[in-house]
Design a protein around this motif. Sequence first.
Motif, mmCIF file in Angstrom:
data_model
loop_
_atom_site.group_PDB
_atom_site.id
_atom_site.type_symbol
_atom_site.label_atom_id
_atom_site.label_comp_id
_atom_site.label_asym_id
_atom_site.label_seq_id
_atom_site.Cartn_x
_atom_site.Cartn_y
_atom_site.Cartn_z
ATOM 1 N N UNK A 244 0.822 -1.219 0.000
ATOM 2 C CA UNK A 244 0.000 0.000 0.000
ATOM 3 C C UNK A 244 0.853 1.266 0.000
ATOM 4 N N UNK A 245 1.926 1.258 0.791
ATOM 5 C CA UNK A 245 2.752 2.472 0.877
ATOM 6 C C UNK A 245 3.457 2.737 -0.455
ATOM 7 N N UNK A 246 3.792 1.657 -1.164
ATOM 8 C CA UNK A 246 4.421 1.842 -2.479
ATOM 9 C C UNK A 246 3.429 2.399 -3.492
ATOM 10 N N UNK A 247 2.197 1.895 -3.437
ATOM 11 C CA UNK A 247 1.179 2.397 -4.373
ATOM 12 C C UNK A 247 0.876 3.871 -4.103
ATOM 13 N N UNK A 248 0.990 4.236 -2.833
ATOM 14 C CA UNK A 248 0.716 5.626 -2.454
ATOM 15 C C UNK A 248 1.653 6.582 -3.195
ATOM 16 N N UNK A 249 2.856 6.133 -3.488
ATOM 17 C CA UNK A 249 3.820 7.001 -4.176
ATOM 18 C C UNK A 249 3.960 6.654 -5.658
ATOM 19 N N UNK A 250 3.185 5.694 -6.127
ATOM 20 C CA UNK A 250 3.248 5.304 -7.542
ATOM 21 C C UNK A 250 2.641 6.405 -8.414
ATOM 22 N N UNK A 251 3.357 6.717 -9.479
ATOM 23 C CA UNK A 251 2.947 7.832 -10.329
ATOM 24 C C UNK A 251 1.565 7.623 -10.950
ATOM 25 N N UNK A 252 1.315 6.382 -11.439
ATOM 26 C CA UNK A 252 0.018 6.100 -12.087
ATOM 27 C C UNK A 252 -1.124 6.224 -11.080
ATOM 28 N N UNK A 253 -0.883 5.725 -9.863
ATOM 29 C CA UNK A 253 -1.915 5.813 -8.818
ATOM 30 C C UNK A 253 -2.134 7.281 -8.442
ATOM 31 N N UNK A 254 -1.050 8.019 -8.327
ATOM 32 C CA UNK A 254 -1.171 9.441 -7.969
ATOM 33 C C UNK A 254 -2.002 10.194 -8.999
ATOM 34 N N UNK A 255 -1.716 9.937 -10.267
ATOM 35 C CA UNK A 255 -2.432 10.613 -11.347
ATOM 36 C C UNK A 255 -3.907 10.268 -11.348
ATOM 37 N N UNK A 256 -4.192 8.975 -11.223
ATOM 38 C CA UNK A 256 -5.574 8.519 -11.386
ATOM 39 C C UNK A 256 -6.416 8.697 -10.129
ATOM 40 N N UNK A 257 -5.824 8.534 -8.936
ATOM 41 C CA UNK A 257 -6.645 8.459 -7.718
ATOM 42 C C UNK A 257 -6.295 9.459 -6.629
ATOM 43 N N UNK A 258 -5.160 10.119 -6.752
ATOM 44 C CA UNK A 258 -4.742 10.990 -5.644
ATOM 45 C C UNK A 258 -4.641 12.443 -6.078
ATOM 46 N N UNK A 259 -5.149 12.719 -7.261
ATOM 47 C CA UNK A 259 -5.132 14.096 -7.747
ATOM 48 C C UNK A 259 -3.728 14.641 -7.891
ATOM 49 N N UNK A 260 -2.751 13.729 -8.109
ATOM 50 C CA UNK A 260 -1.350 14.167 -8.168
ATOM 51 C C UNK A 260 -0.871 14.417 -9.598
#
Length: 235
Positions: free
Chosen positions: A219-235
């Motif tokens: 989970x902590x790795x996904x939190x900093x994953x670029x694709x996850x950030x773009x799609x789900x974390x407004x990053x």
Amino acid sequence: MSMLKVEDLHVYYGSIHAIKGVSFEVNEGEVVTLIGANGAGKSTTLNTVSGLLKPRTGKVEFMGKEIVGVPAHKIISHGLALCPEGRRVFLQMTVQENLEMGGFTRPAGEIGASIEDVYQRFPRLKERYKQMAGTLSGGEQQMLAMGRALMSKPKLLMLDEPSMGLAPILVEQIFAIVKELRETGTTILLVEQNAQMALSVADRAYVLETGTISMSGDAKELLTDERVQKAYLGG
Ligand SMILES: Nc1ncnc2c1ncn2[C@@H]1O[C@H](COP(=O)(O)OP(=O)(O)O)[C@@H](O)[C@H]1O
Ligand SMILES: [Mg+2]
């Protein structure tokens, strides 16, 4: 040990293919989160695991036992409980009556002690034990829904979007409770649109996209994953 193992699950609503070959595992003691956008199939997955929906094909193993086809109330008595999306508390019943309903699989002699356990965890519910559930705030209803699910003494608790519609302070409280539950030995499968909070509290995560798992990992790795950030974390 793998507590829940879902393998190549396919679920349809009529001709709509909502879950297309989903596989995942939850090990004893873990908090696993399933994140994904609205309509991805998160609730369909949980409802299928809890026996409310039947998969077209696929396997669901809980504590080493196949549970596809086992009626939902039996699945609860095996130790797998669902706290459903939108709380679904019994609005016309009191707080205490809702908790009693949650204990329907338990021996009558143990209900009282379990209600006390829930009140210890959720003092706000104790203060309101005679109040109609329909008059509780959204956050209190969520606590009641969680308390009701805990009344079955689940080995695995599945939470479907517990933070939905709650003010930030209440979201924090709900996630704090998730952490506490894990520390006291409850395994948790958490479904959330609030990816930030879910990934912060979970050990492992799966990302669900239109009925398939597109990513999984720590989970902590996904939190900093670029694709996850773009799609789900407004990053
Ligand atoms: N009762 C239903 N009848 C037909 N389609 C449904 C039903 N419930 C959900 N769906 C569809 O299945 C897909 C997954 O929905 P759902 O599991 O509720 O997603 P999520 O919980 O991730 O928001 C969506 O396309 C949704 O429209
Ligand atoms: Mg849902």
